[in-house]
Structures are given as structure tokens and as C-alpha cells.
Design an enzyme around this catalytic site. Structure first.
Site, PDB file in Angstrom:
ATOM      1  N   ALA A   1     -18.294  23.465   2.453  1.00 56.69           N
ATOM      2  CA  ALA A   1     -17.423  24.336   1.667  1.00 56.69           C
ATOM      3  C   ALA A   1     -15.962  24.205   2.081  1.00 56.69           C
ATOM      4  CB  ALA A   1     -17.892  25.782   1.797  1.00 56.69           C
TER       5      ALA A   1
ATOM      6  N   LYS B   1      -9.197  36.203  13.766  1.00 57.22           N
ATOM      7  CA  LYS B   1     -10.280  35.772  12.869  1.00 57.22           C
ATOM      8  C   LYS B   1     -11.627  36.228  13.413  1.00 57.22           C
ATOM      9  CE  LYS B   1     -12.239  33.367   9.532  1.00 57.22           C
ATOM     10  NZ  LYS B   1     -12.366  31.898   9.584  1.00 57.22           N
TER      11      LYS B   1
END
Length: 323
Positions: free
Chosen positions: A10, A204
Site C-alpha cells: 500500500a 506516529k
């Protein structure tokens, strides 16, 4: 610039397609129906910024590609130790490996300075197996703020975000980081060079360490987790404990938990990469997310009871799903 995307899933296929469209010499390494579709039709990117197709060279044999300037590593971190035969044909003396992984990277304490300099994190680099394959000297850190999914073979849906922060383990602003940043920006992606990239890693991680395992355990999307009161409280607690470990290591995230949650809710009904892996029967990438932070908590003396609990349950899920 010659770039090989090792693990053109992806994120990897999205980055490779963007770089190819901007004129870079891009080679995608993948396998199965996804590879067959990319060979036949190119990479089809569906994005709110505009759909496009990129017909970069795609193969399952890195030997066809030869040495490159940059390897963009799109593999899951739990595949790193076994990727030697794939990555070796792509390397020359100065090849940089841009590691676009979630969680704590194997190079985290490389050229770190201070009492932890050179420390190996066992849960991330067991017995030094990753460092033996991916020399930390080659590593350029990369923190991904884009959300993408493989919608079908050869088709990548870009949901939101275009930022890919990069940085050197030694905090320098290197020529190779600047060159990669320029190529990414020419392709329409944001790619700041961050000397304090470890702060970005923890920012993150604040979301990944909580949303990823909970999404797999509850089979829930980002929005569903944020809107469920009890689950939201668990996620908030996990985030607070993670911040405490980051601060013990001298890192500053600079974003409040409430703002982080609001950003996650805004993503909507996105399934985390861990949930996608679970649904597809793939190994779960939890060691670099949860186990690594629990290990760092032990090293720094920080209490993380909720992280330990969720790690124990999600680790059992990972073992059972792999059986």
C-alpha cells in the site's frame, strides 16, 4: 535517481508510483496477483488529490534491477531479518535504505550518543538478526503520515496524508537525505528532513501503539474506536504511558493526546494496517509497536501497566493467527 521499492504494498506502491510519475527510475518488488496486475496495468492510484496510473518496472527478482541509489523499504518490520536475499542485489557501497516502518526501528540507538548509544532492542532486533542484514549505517529513518490501502491487485487507494519525514540516526542533515527529499517533493509528496526524527517516531507511535492492537482485538475502524467511550479511555491511557517512556528517553512529541485522538477520528472508518493484516491472514507487526516500548519502559524504569496488558492479549492473538 534509481530507486527500488522493496515491498511494493500500500505505502510502497504509492511512493513508487509518485516517484515514477515525477521522472525517477523506479523498480517495484512485489509478488503474487498484486505483482501480476502491476506488470500488466501499472500501479493505479485512487486519491482525493487525483487518480493516476504509473507504469514502473515491477518484478519479484531484485537481481533484474541491480544496485540502486535508494531502497525504499516497504516491508513489514517482522520481515526485515529474512530479507537479505532480496536486498543484497540492490546494494552498492553507498546505497541508502529508507526504512518506512511503524514503531521503534532497529537503528534507534545507532549514533544516539549518551549512555544508550549502540543499545540493541531485543524485541526489534532479536540476536542482532536485523542489523546483520540491514547495516544501520545505511539507514535513513522515515516516518509515514499517509494512509493507504491496497484495494485490489495493482490498485492503491490513498485516503489522506502526503508527509514522509526523513532523517539520519546521527541527527545530521545529510546529502542523501536532501536528495531523497527533493525527489519526493518533486513527486508531489511532503518530505521534510528532520534532524530530531525520533520525535516524529514517537508522535506516529502514539497512535500505532494504541489503535493498531485495539483495532485487531475489536475488529474496529479508527472512527469506531474513538467514538466508543471505554475504548477511547484505554487508548488515552496507552498514549499517556507511551509519552512517559518517550520523555524518559529525552523525546518531545509536541502534540496533545486530545489533538492526536481528534486527528485519528477525522480519518474516519479506516482500518489500521494491523487489522488489514489480521483479515488477510498475515503476521501481525506488533513487536516494534508494543513489545519494543515495554522493553524500553523496563530499561528506563517507567511503569506501563496498560501497555503490558494490551501487549499480552494482542501477542496471544498474533500467535493464534499465525498458527
Amino acid at each position: 535517481m534509481k530507486v527500488a521499492v522493496l515491498g511494493a504494498g500500500a505505502i510502497g506502491a504509492y511512493v513508487g508510483a509518485a516517484l515514477h510519475r515525477a521522472g525517477a527510475d523506479v523498480h517495484l518488488v512485489a509478488r503474487g496477483p498484486h505483482l501480476a496486475a502491476m506488470r500488466r496495468d501499472g500501479v493505479r492510484v485512487l486519491s482525493p488529490r487525483g487518480d493516476f496510473t504509473a507504469r514502473a518496472h515491477a518484478t519479484d527478482d531484485p537481481g533484474e534491477i541491480g544496485p540502486v541509489d535508494f531502497v525504499f523499504l516497504g516491508l513489514k518490520a517482522n520481515s526485515y531479518a529474512a530479507c537479505g536475499p532480496l536486498i543484497e542485489p540492490l546494494l552498492h557501497d553507498s546505497t541508502a535504505v529508507v526504512a518506512a516502518q511503524n514503531g521503534i526501528p532497529w537503528w534507534y540507538f545507532h549514533r544516539y550518543g549518551g549512555p544508550y548509544d549502540g543499545l540493541r532492542i531485543e524485541s526489534v532486533d532479536p540476536d542482532g538478526a536485523v542489523g546483520a542484514v540491514l547495516a544501520p549505517e545505511r539507514a535513513v529513518g522515515c516516518v509515514v503520515y499517509a494512509a493507504t490501502e491496497v484495494e485490489g491487485p495493482g490498485v492503491v487507494r490513498h485516503l489522506e496524508g502526503t508527509r514522509f519525514s526523513v532523517g539520519e540516526p546521527d541527527r545530521s542533515v545529510s546529502t542523501r537525505c536532501l536528495a531523497f527529499s527533493e525527489a519526493m517533493q518533486a513527486s508531489g509528496l511532503k518530505c521534510p528532513v528532520e534532524p530530531a526524527l525520533r520525535n516524529d517516531i514517537w508522535l506516529k507511535l502514539l497512535g500505532n501503539i494504541s489503535f493498531n492492537p485495539i483495532s485487531a482485538l475489536a475488529r474496529a475502524t479508527m472512527r469506531q474506536m474513538c467514538l466508543h467511550g471505554g475504548t477511547r479511555q484505554v487508548i488515552e491511557t496507552m498514549m499517556r504511558e507511551t509519552l512517559a517512556v518517550a520523555e524518559a528517553l529525552g523525546c518531545e512529541v509536541g502534540v496533545s493526546i486530545e489533538r492526536r485522538l481528534a486527528g485519528a477520528e477525522k480519518v474516519g472508518d479506516h482500518r489500521t494496517s494491523t487489522l488489514q493484516d489480521l483479515e488477510r491472514g498475515k503476521p501481525l507487526e506488533l513487536d516494534v509497536l508494543l513489545a519494543a516500548v515495554v522493553e524500553l519502559a523496563e530499561i528506563t524504569g517507567v511503569e506501563v501497566p496498560t501497555l503490558r496488558t494490551v501487549h499480552a492479549i494482542s501477542d496471544l492473538l498474533a500467535l493464534r493467527s499465525a498458527a
